[in-house]
Scaffold this motif. Structure first.
Motif, PDB file in Angstrom:
ATOM      1  N   THR A  33    -124.802 -24.520  50.499  1.00 28.17           N
ATOM      2  CA  THR A  33    -124.091 -23.240  50.314  1.00 28.17           C
ATOM      3  C   THR A  33    -122.627 -23.345  50.720  1.00 28.17           C
ATOM      4  O   THR A  33    -121.799 -22.545  50.287  1.00 28.17           O
ATOM      5  CB  THR A  33    -124.772 -22.084  51.087  1.00 28.17           C
ATOM      6  OG1 THR A  33    -124.663 -22.338  52.492  1.00 28.17           O
ATOM      7  CG2 THR A  33    -126.230 -21.938  50.694  1.00 28.17           C
ATOM      8  N   LEU A  36    -120.212 -23.354  47.846  1.00 29.87           N
ATOM      9  CA  LEU A  36    -119.835 -22.078  47.218  1.00 29.87           C
ATOM     10  C   LEU A  36    -118.565 -21.540  47.883  1.00 29.87           C
ATOM     11  O   LEU A  36    -117.627 -21.116  47.213  1.00 29.87           O
ATOM     12  CB  LEU A  36    -120.968 -21.053  47.346  1.00 29.87           C
ATOM     13  CG  LEU A  36    -122.356 -21.495  46.843  1.00 29.87           C
ATOM     14  CD1 LEU A  36    -123.390 -20.394  47.113  1.00 29.87           C
ATOM     15  CD2 LEU A  36    -122.314 -21.827  45.353  1.00 29.87           C
ATOM     16  N   LEU A  57    -117.823 -16.620  40.295  1.00 29.21           N
ATOM     17  CA  LEU A  57    -118.048 -18.056  40.526  1.00 29.21           C
ATOM     18  C   LEU A  57    -118.980 -18.647  39.460  1.00 29.21           C
ATOM     19  O   LEU A  57    -120.029 -18.081  39.164  1.00 29.21           O
ATOM     20  CB  LEU A  57    -118.638 -18.273  41.927  1.00 29.21           C
ATOM     21  CG  LEU A  57    -118.395 -19.656  42.523  1.00 29.21           C
ATOM     22  CD1 LEU A  57    -116.910 -19.881  42.781  1.00 29.21           C
ATOM     23  CD2 LEU A  57    -119.180 -19.820  43.819  1.00 29.21           C
ATOM     24  N   LEU A  88    -121.928 -13.538  47.063  1.00 33.16           N
ATOM     25  CA  LEU A  88    -122.682 -14.794  46.961  1.00 33.16           C
ATOM     26  C   LEU A  88    -124.129 -14.665  47.457  1.00 33.16           C
ATOM     27  O   LEU A  88    -124.920 -15.594  47.321  1.00 33.16           O
ATOM     28  CB  LEU A  88    -121.962 -15.889  47.760  1.00 33.16           C
ATOM     29  CG  LEU A  88    -120.518 -16.171  47.303  1.00 33.16           C
ATOM     30  CD1 LEU A  88    -119.841 -17.170  48.250  1.00 33.16           C
ATOM     31  CD2 LEU A  88    -120.483 -16.708  45.871  1.00 33.16           C
ATOM     32  N   GLN A  92    -127.858 -16.901  46.314  1.00 30.85           N
ATOM     33  CA  GLN A  92    -128.489 -17.734  47.354  1.00 30.85           C
ATOM     34  C   GLN A  92    -129.924 -17.283  47.626  1.00 30.85           C
ATOM     35  O   GLN A  92    -130.825 -18.103  47.812  1.00 30.85           O
ATOM     36  CB  GLN A  92    -127.676 -17.674  48.652  1.00 30.85           C
ATOM     37  CG  GLN A  92    -126.278 -18.274  48.519  1.00 30.85           C
ATOM     38  CD  GLN A  92    -125.490 -18.106  49.812  1.00 30.85           C
ATOM     39  OE1 GLN A  92    -125.651 -18.846  50.758  1.00 30.85           O
ATOM     40  NE2 GLN A  92    -124.632 -17.097  49.857  1.00 30.85           N
TER      41      GLN A  92
END
Ligand code: CDP
Length: 201
Positions: A33, A36, A57, A88, A92
């Motif tokens: 992660t 990211l 993204l 985000l 995830q």
């Protein structure tokens, strides 16, 4: 069936190596992660708005070398912005609960992204050991890198990551803490594999 391994910890603690090894050993998908946040940080360095970058993204944003000292600092700065983190979260969470199981490494996986993770590790090491490991990685790519600057970068990032208000870096109450300061990488991987095996039973 979902089975999530959450691996958190400070900068350069060995999360990446352990995550890749656990993922290969058990055939679980792996998401780093940190990449990211690094991708959002790189966009911010290029003048982009970090929130818009996080919201839009795309896989191609992860191309190229994101593992530089400059991008690491930018990642840590944008990672303190609540709207960046919010943008985000869903990706995830879906990754964490995908069929077949997943390993995610980061700072807030066991606490915020997937508090229900079946196995949680908090991987750490002394700041000197972590800075030396990161120095050796970075100097292989750029001989002008100094030990002092790498140590200062690691300390600055850890402080920012641990002290931010939104999803600060922290060990979940039910995480197993693995201090790799005096461990070989093989021993650290073996300890992580053993923990995950126990949780699978
Ligand atoms: O590899 P290293 O441990 O140095 O860093 P990374 O995992 O690639 O993460 C880079 C930066 O992204 C961190 O310093 C954090 O600020 C941020 N990050 C975060 O806030 N939350 C995550 N789940 C992962 C990374």
């Amino acid at each position: 069936m979902a089975f999530t391994v959450a691996i958190d910890g400070p900068a350069a603690a060995g999360k990446g190596t352990i995550s890749r090894a656990v993922s290969a050993h058990f055939g679980l998908a792996h998401l780093d992660t940190g990449l990211l946040y690094r991708a959002v940080g790189r966009k911010a360095l290029r003048g982009g708005d970090p929130v818009a970058a996080a919201q839009a993204l795309a896989p191609e944003d992860l191309q190229g070398d994101l593992r530089t000292a400059e991008i690491a600092q930018a990642a840590s700065r944008v990672a303190a912005i609540p709207q960046v983190r919010q943008a985000l979260v869903e990706f995830q969470r879906q990754f964490a609960r995908r069929d077949g199981g997943a390993v995610l490494d980061g700072r807030d996986i066991g606490t915020v992204i997937c508090p229900e993770a079946e196995a949680k590790l908090f991987v750490t090491a002394s700041v000197e050991v972590r800075a030396e490991r990161r120095f050796l990685e970075l100097v292989a790519k750029d001989p002008s890198v100094s030990r002092e600057s790498v140590l200062a970068d690691v300390v600055a990032r850890d402080t920012r990551d641990a002290e931010r208000d939104t999803a600060p870096m922290a060990a979940a109450a039910d995480a197993v803490v693995l201090d790799t300061s005096e461990m070989s990488i093989d021993a650290a991987v073996a300890a992580a594999v053993e923990l995950v095996e126990r949780r699978m039973r």
